[in-house]
Motif scaffolding. Structure first.
Motif, PDB file in Angstrom:
ATOM      1  N   ILE A 173      56.193  54.305  46.989  1.00  0.00           N
ATOM      2  CA  ILE A 173      55.939  53.784  48.338  1.00  0.00           C
ATOM      3  C   ILE A 173      54.454  53.560  48.564  1.00  0.00           C
ATOM      4  O   ILE A 173      54.061  52.717  49.377  1.00  0.00           O
ATOM      5  CB  ILE A 173      56.539  54.744  49.391  1.00  0.00           C
ATOM      6  CG1 ILE A 173      58.056  54.808  49.215  1.00  0.00           C
ATOM      7  CG2 ILE A 173      56.192  54.317  50.821  1.00  0.00           C
ATOM      8  CD1 ILE A 173      58.737  55.836  50.106  1.00  0.00           C
ATOM      9  N   THR A 174      53.595  54.271  47.832  1.00  0.00           N
ATOM     10  CA  THR A 174      52.147  54.139  48.026  1.00  0.00           C
ATOM     11  C   THR A 174      51.529  53.063  47.137  1.00  0.00           C
ATOM     12  O   THR A 174      50.309  52.908  47.132  1.00  0.00           O
ATOM     13  CB  THR A 174      51.440  55.474  47.740  1.00  0.00           C
ATOM     14  OG1 THR A 174      51.629  55.814  46.358  1.00  0.00           O
ATOM     15  CG2 THR A 174      52.005  56.579  48.611  1.00  0.00           C
ATOM     16  N   ALA A 175      52.357  52.332  46.390  1.00  0.00           N
ATOM     17  CA  ALA A 175      51.814  51.307  45.488  1.00  0.00           C
ATOM     18  C   ALA A 175      50.927  50.337  46.253  1.00  0.00           C
ATOM     19  O   ALA A 175      51.310  49.811  47.303  1.00  0.00           O
ATOM     20  CB  ALA A 175      52.949  50.559  44.806  1.00  0.00           C
ATOM     21  N   GLY A 176      49.728  50.102  45.730  1.00  0.00           N
ATOM     22  CA  GLY A 176      48.792  49.176  46.364  1.00  0.00           C
ATOM     23  C   GLY A 176      47.898  49.786  47.415  1.00  0.00           C
ATOM     24  O   GLY A 176      47.003  49.124  47.944  1.00  0.00           O
ATOM     25  N   ARG A 177      48.106  51.027  47.753  1.00  0.00           N
ATOM     26  CA  ARG A 177      47.298  51.686  48.771  1.00  0.00           C
ATOM     27  C   ARG A 177      46.080  52.350  48.116  1.00  0.00           C
ATOM     28  O   ARG A 177      46.046  52.622  46.928  1.00  0.00           O
ATOM     29  CB  ARG A 177      48.093  52.731  49.543  1.00  0.00           C
ATOM     30  CG  ARG A 177      49.376  52.196  50.170  1.00  0.00           C
ATOM     31  CD  ARG A 177      49.146  51.504  51.514  1.00  0.00           C
ATOM     32  NE  ARG A 177      48.238  50.396  51.505  1.00  0.00           N
ATOM     33  CZ  ARG A 177      48.537  49.155  51.063  1.00  0.00           C
ATOM     34  NH1 ARG A 177      49.738  48.883  50.599  1.00  0.00           N
ATOM     35  NH2 ARG A 177      47.634  48.207  51.113  1.00  0.00           N
ATOM     36  N   SER A 178      45.101  52.671  48.932  1.00  0.00           N
ATOM     37  CA  SER A 178      43.865  53.260  48.435  1.00  0.00           C
ATOM     38  C   SER A 178      44.066  54.713  48.032  1.00  0.00           C
ATOM     39  O   SER A 178      45.060  55.355  48.399  1.00  0.00           O
ATOM     40  CB  SER A 178      42.791  53.198  49.528  1.00  0.00           C
ATOM     41  OG  SER A 178      43.131  54.073  50.599  1.00  0.00           O
ATOM     42  N   ALA A 179      43.088  55.246  47.307  1.00  0.00           N
ATOM     43  CA  ALA A 179      43.148  56.654  46.913  1.00  0.00           C
ATOM     44  C   ALA A 179      43.113  57.567  48.131  1.00  0.00           C
ATOM     45  O   ALA A 179      43.767  58.622  48.153  1.00  0.00           O
ATOM     46  CB  ALA A 179      41.990  56.973  45.969  1.00  0.00           C
ATOM     47  N   ASP A 180      42.351  57.159  49.161  1.00  0.00           N
ATOM     48  CA  ASP A 180      42.281  58.000  50.362  1.00  0.00           C
ATOM     49  C   ASP A 180      43.630  58.036  51.079  1.00  0.00           C
ATOM     50  O   ASP A 180      44.036  59.079  51.589  1.00  0.00           O
ATOM     51  CB  ASP A 180      41.205  57.476  51.308  1.00  0.00           C
ATOM     52  CG  ASP A 180      41.086  58.354  52.547  1.00  0.00           C
ATOM     53  OD1 ASP A 180      40.690  59.527  52.417  1.00  0.00           O
ATOM     54  OD2 ASP A 180      41.424  57.868  53.656  1.00  0.00           O
ATOM     55  N   PHE A 181      44.325  56.910  51.108  1.00  0.00           N
ATOM     56  CA  PHE A 181      45.661  56.882  51.710  1.00  0.00           C
ATOM     57  C   PHE A 181      46.610  57.766  50.908  1.00  0.00           C
ATOM     58  O   PHE A 181      47.338  58.588  51.469  1.00  0.00           O
ATOM     59  CB  PHE A 181      46.188  55.448  51.748  1.00  0.00           C
ATOM     60  CG  PHE A 181      47.563  55.314  52.365  1.00  0.00           C
ATOM     61  CD1 PHE A 181      47.708  55.032  53.708  1.00  0.00           C
ATOM     62  CD2 PHE A 181      48.713  55.482  51.596  1.00  0.00           C
ATOM     63  CE1 PHE A 181      48.968  54.905  54.285  1.00  0.00           C
ATOM     64  CE2 PHE A 181      49.975  55.364  52.158  1.00  0.00           C
ATOM     65  CZ  PHE A 181      50.100  55.083  53.513  1.00  0.00           C
ATOM     66  N   ALA A 182      46.610  57.607  49.586  1.00  0.00           N
ATOM     67  CA  ALA A 182      47.504  58.397  48.738  1.00  0.00           C
ATOM     68  C   ALA A 182      47.224  59.884  48.875  1.00  0.00           C
ATOM     69  O   ALA A 182      48.143  60.711  48.777  1.00  0.00           O
ATOM     70  CB  ALA A 182      47.362  57.960  47.282  1.00  0.00           C
ATOM     71  N   ARG A 183      45.956  60.240  49.120  1.00  0.00           N
ATOM     72  CA  ARG A 183      45.591  61.646  49.304  1.00  0.00           C
ATOM     73  C   ARG A 183      46.283  62.258  50.510  1.00  0.00           C
ATOM     74  O   ARG A 183      46.627  63.438  50.527  1.00  0.00           O
ATOM     75  CB  ARG A 183      44.070  61.738  49.476  1.00  0.00           C
ATOM     76  CG  ARG A 183      43.539  63.122  49.732  1.00  0.00           C
ATOM     77  CD  ARG A 183      42.051  63.101  50.039  1.00  0.00           C
ATOM     78  NE  ARG A 183      41.777  62.552  51.355  1.00  0.00           N
ATOM     79  CZ  ARG A 183      41.824  63.266  52.478  1.00  0.00           C
ATOM     80  NH1 ARG A 183      42.170  64.541  52.438  1.00  0.00           N
ATOM     81  NH2 ARG A 183      41.539  62.708  53.642  1.00  0.00           N
ATOM     82  N   ARG A 184      46.535  61.445  51.534  1.00  0.00           N
ATOM     83  CA  ARG A 184      47.097  61.941  52.802  1.00  0.00           C
ATOM     84  C   ARG A 184      48.596  61.650  52.927  1.00  0.00           C
ATOM     85  O   ARG A 184      49.181  61.880  53.980  1.00  0.00           O
ATOM     86  CB  ARG A 184      46.369  61.302  53.987  1.00  0.00           C
ATOM     87  CG  ARG A 184      44.907  61.667  54.067  1.00  0.00           C
ATOM     88  CD  ARG A 184      44.259  61.027  55.285  1.00  0.00           C
ATOM     89  NE  ARG A 184      44.039  59.608  55.122  1.00  0.00           N
ATOM     90  CZ  ARG A 184      44.136  58.713  56.115  1.00  0.00           C
ATOM     91  NH1 ARG A 184      44.493  59.092  57.323  1.00  0.00           N
ATOM     92  NH2 ARG A 184      43.895  57.442  55.890  1.00  0.00           N
ATOM     93  N   PHE A 185      49.210  61.147  51.853  1.00  0.00           N
ATOM     94  CA  PHE A 185      50.595  60.688  51.931  1.00  0.00           C
ATOM     95  C   PHE A 185      51.516  61.623  51.145  1.00  0.00           C
ATOM     96  O   PHE A 185      51.189  62.082  50.053  1.00  0.00           O
ATOM     97  CB  PHE A 185      50.709  59.272  51.366  1.00  0.00           C
ATOM     98  CG  PHE A 185      52.083  58.684  51.504  1.00  0.00           C
ATOM     99  CD1 PHE A 185      52.507  58.133  52.704  1.00  0.00           C
ATOM    100  CD2 PHE A 185      52.960  58.690  50.428  1.00  0.00           C
ATOM    101  CE1 PHE A 185      53.781  57.597  52.830  1.00  0.00           C
ATOM    102  CE2 PHE A 185      54.228  58.157  50.542  1.00  0.00           C
ATOM    103  CZ  PHE A 185      54.645  57.615  51.753  1.00  0.00           C
TER     104      PHE A 185
END
Length: 860
Positions: A173-185
């Motif tokens: 679901i986090t494909a294409g998102r930034s590392a900062d987004f993935a950190r909080r997801f």
């Protein structure tokens, strides 16, 4: 058992990499949340967040046929209009949630915590002011990914972002998102309905910051009242992965062997420690089309799982394909495996699907039939493990016994699949057990049950049945480890197959629950109905405390219960009783106070009705009157005690159980507490001070002497209507709990929370609680209540005998003389006399006998 408490990694495994320090969290508090998706789950999640006191935004698609608002007008993002045309879709989901039964909200008023909006007009502003954003839209990867791009652009830097997906891989679901987004997801998978089911699965990805996981875990435990299991990012996680296989395996066996729907739900329900819904009612609730889609998706995702063919086994899938083609999808369409049929007289019956006809492509229903398993039915009241051992012994004797065969098939495959899926779906045996107990209300998790049945014996029975346990179970037994769980010095340990040794049971650090009380305390008084424990203090709270535990059937109060209450009272009262016998700590200090708590199914269902009926039918009025008087003055003494008394109720709290709580100086109630003074339903009125205590708390002289005194009508309606609160919050609305009483969200932390409250009260100066005065509304107030009674009778709401009870209640609440303040003792005498008078009436005795026989009230 192994003494290696910190084992090295098993051969062939690399040591785990060192953990980096978690990223600091700017805002550790979660006060505002946005839930995106107002379907069944999304709206229910929003409701439970509102229950916890959060400000919640609930968003869904904008109505497609409504134009966007004029940019020059008010900005919907600043104040989303709940029922504006553009919000028609989200409003429909919100209204479905509000009208659902059982209720998703603790009280209807908590809906005010939810603001509605739509994804086109309101997403940026709502997400931008949120601490937690929860996605709960359609179970398709592409829409979720597109939504995450929009959330990333709008979310504040500190916000946690989660998905409620039940099956998709979180990392995808986090494909294409930034590392900062993935950190909080991460995944945060609630179980439906979120208010009632304890489990919350948290599923981090390798990119998720451990500090985020810990922050959300702590919030969920303490603020949402959840039991949290950390899952691996595998298809369907833990609980749904397990239940998909278990349902499929059992149903295929049932269709192949010709079992009926009634038989399967009888055999795979409470008989084996699972919910009353059984399997087919559960499928109807989930939605047959939904379950079919879950199984299809899961089947494609777990090609590595040798057991996956059960998900698409031909016989049961043919049956539900027939239902899907006919549009019979379960509860949401009014019929599925069950169909409600109403006859000409208005009597409803739940007809059941003919599985063999459905397998052949035809939908046909039959009237319900009681399953014919007399030997199993005779075991239904035995404890679960004793029950299952007897059934499995029957299977060993006669493998063709229909009842025992399906029970063994269902149980065996549940146990072995849990073992086969370690360590793929979970890090620990404990996680699988908790997921099944908390998510699907199993009485015991699979490994707990396997332990109770005997690991070696059960594994041998599996092998004899052609069900091969995984190799690690045999290796564990070969090492001399005979159980999955063990204890040492009261500490719990669990076997870890990857380390081939026992490790401490990890999880929530609940220091004070009933097992801890039993381990750390000592019984200073005990009988068959109740025990008084002396519980030592700690370094921070050195004084010991007393804990009174009810443990009679349903925790009903009988003379033995009052004996224990008397023992506890004598330890608290200053200047009364034998002070030499007063419990003290090792240093001679007196107790800090009394906590009334237990670990039953219900806190207390009231006075023992059979005891009172026996006395009434024998016309032993002296025994009955003394029983009531004794309880009245015990509760009065507890309320006046110089040391604090705290009650910790939960689940059903009826009649005398409520009066126990009213005697406490503080109540710490679990959120799911259903309190009610229900005595009128058995032809009585509250007799242990319930009438007096509600009057003392809520009735005051009104400004107009000819009007109903303030609060009188409210408590009269509560008592005469035998109203039971729908939650602890609702009990505060009804006046059964005080506004300063505490509502605890997490049931497993109830005693811990109540204990902390007791010590907080003990640390405060507490003056002697003098006798109180109670306002009696007198003849004028009684005349107003009598008129109210007659009005209800004229509208068909009261029978003649309902009126007789209500007039007695009006007499107790108001008295016969002039309005004015009266001593509590005067009020109690009036209450006791009315109670005994009603107990002597044949209609009351008929109501009591009917309740004991059927569990339902009689209107006579």
């Amino acid at each position: 058992m192994s003494t290696d408490r910190k084992p090295a990694p098993a051969a062939g495994r690399e040591p785990a990499p060192a953990q980096t320090a978690p990223t600091p969290i700017k805002n550790a508090n979660i006060k505002t949340a946005t839930v995106i998706g107002a379907g069944t789950m999304g709206a229910a999640i929003a409701a439970h967040l509102a229950n916890a006191g959060l400000t919640v935004y609930l968003l869904d698609m904008a109505a497609p046929d409504e134009p966007a608002p004029d940019a020059s007008g008010d900005t919907p993002a600043d104040a989303p209009a709940e029922h504006a045309p553009r919000n028609r879709i989200v409003a429909a989901g919100f209204e479905r949630m509000r009208s659902a039964r059982p209720a998703h909200l603790y009280t209807p008023q908590l809906a005010q915590n939810i603001t509605l909006g739509n994804l086109e007009d309101d997403l940026d502003a709502c997400v931008g002011r949120s601490d937690w954003i929860i996605e709960a839209i359609v179970e398709k990867l592409e829409p979720k990914q597109a939504l995450m791009a929009r959330i990333e652009a709008a979310a504040p830097a500190h916000a946690i972002i989660s998905t409620n997906t039940s099956g998709l891989l979180i990392a995808a679901i986090t494909a294409g998102r930034s590392a900062d987004f993935a950190r909080r997801f991460l995944g945060a998978h609630f179980f439906n309905p979120p208010r009632y089911l304890y489990l919350l699965e948290l599923i981090p990805t390798p990119a998720t910051d451990p500090a985020i996981v810990q922050q959300l875990r702590t919030f969920a435990i303490h603020s949402l009242g959840k039991g949290v299991v950390i899952c691996r990012d595998t298809p369907n996680f833990i609980a749904n992965r397990m239940i998909s296989y278990i349902i499929s395996q059992t149903l295929e066996f049932a269709v192949e062997r010709g079992y009926t729907v009634d038989e399967v739900d009888y055999l795979a329900g409470p008989l084996i420690g699972r919910p009353r819904s059984g399997l087919f009612r559960l499928l109807d609730v989930i939605g047959i089309d939904v379950m079919a889609q879950i199984n299809r998706n899961l089947y494609t995702l777990i090609a590595h799982d040798p057991d996956r063919d059960a998900l698409q086994a031909p016989l049961h899938t043919a049956a539900w394909d027939t239902l899907i083609a006919a549009g019979h999808l379960g509860s949401k369409r009014g019929q599925g495996f069950y169909k409600t049929v109403t006859d000409d007289e208005g009597t409803r019956a739940f007809w059941t699907l003919d599985l063999q006809a459905a397998r052949a492509g035809t939908v046909d229903y039959h009237p319900p039939q009681t399953p014919d398993f007399p030997a199993l039915h005779a075991l239904r009241r035995a404890p679960l493990v004793e029950r299952l051992r007897a059934i499995l012994a029957q299977f060993d004797t006669d493998p063709q016994d229909r009842g025992a065969a399906l029970v063994w098939h269902t149980v065996a495959h549940a146990l072995v699949y849990a073992a086969r899926r370690l360590p793929e779906i979970a890090d620990s045996i404990v996680d699988i057990d908790r997921a099944m107990r908390w998510g699907f209300i199993w009485e015991m998790g699979p490994f707990e049950l396997w332990d109770a049945l005997g690991v070696a014996d059960t594994a041998a029975r599996m092998t004899a049945s052609g069900i091969e346990p995984p190799a690690w179970v045999g290796e564990m037994l070969a090492q001399g480890h005979t159980s999955f769980y063990t204890t040492e010095d009261t500490d719990a340990w669990v076997y870890d197959p990857t380390r081939t040794t026992y490790v401490p049971v990890a999880g929530d650090s609940v220091r004070w629950d009933m097992p801890a009380i039993h381990r750390k305390g000592k019984a200073v008084y005990a009988n068959d109905s109740a025990t008084v424990h002396l519980v030592p203090g700690t370094e921070t709270t050195p004084q010991p405390m007393l804990l009174l535990e009810f443990h009679s059937k349903l925790n009903a109060l009988d003379p033995g219960s009052l004996d224990a209450l008397e023992a506890a009272r004598d330890a608290l009262l200053e200047g009364t009783g034998n002070t030499d016998q007063r419990p003290t700590g090792n240093d001679g200090t007196s107790v800090a106070g009394l906590l009334i708590a237990n670990a039953g199914v219900h806190f207390c269902v009231g006075a023992n009705l059979q005891h009172m009926l026996d006395a009434a039918q024998a016309q032993d009025w002296d025994t009955l009157s003394k029983f009531i008087q004794r309880g009245q003055y015990l509760f009065l003494d507890l309320r006046r005690a110089a040391r604090p008394v705290v009650a910790a109720p939960f689940q059903r709290v009826l009649g005398g159980g409520v009066e126990v709580c009213l005697a406490a100086q503080r109540v710490v109630a679990q959120a799911e507490t259903y309190l009610g003074l229900v005595e009128t339903s058995v032809g009585l009125i509250p007799g242990w001070g319930g009438c007096k205590e509600l009057t003392r708390r809520h009735v005051y002289p009104g400004a107009d002497s000819h009007a109903m005194p303030a609060g009188l009508e409210r408590i009269f309606d509560t008592i005469v209507g035998a109203r039971v609160s729908t939650s602890a919050h609702d009990a505060q609305r009804l006046g059964l709990l005080d506004p300063d009483d505490i509502v605890a969200m997490n049931p497993m932390r109830l005693i811990e929370t109540a204990r902390a409250q007791l010590y907080a009260l003990a640390a405060q100066p507490r003056p002697k609680n003098a006798a109180a005065q109670v306002y009696a509304a007198g003849r004028a107030g009684r005349a107003l209540l009598d008129a109210r009674i007659e009005d209800r009778q004229s509208r068909g709401q009261f029978t003649d005998y309902d009126c007789a009870i209500a007039h007695q209640l009006a007499h107790v609440l108001c008295g016969d003389g002039d309005a004015g303040w009266q001593p509590e003792e005067t009020f109690l005498e009036r209450e006791r006399e009315a109670f005994v008078r009603l107990a002597g009436e044949p209609n009351t005795q008929a109501r009591m006998a009917h309740m004991l026989r059927t569990g339902k009230p009689l209107r006579n």
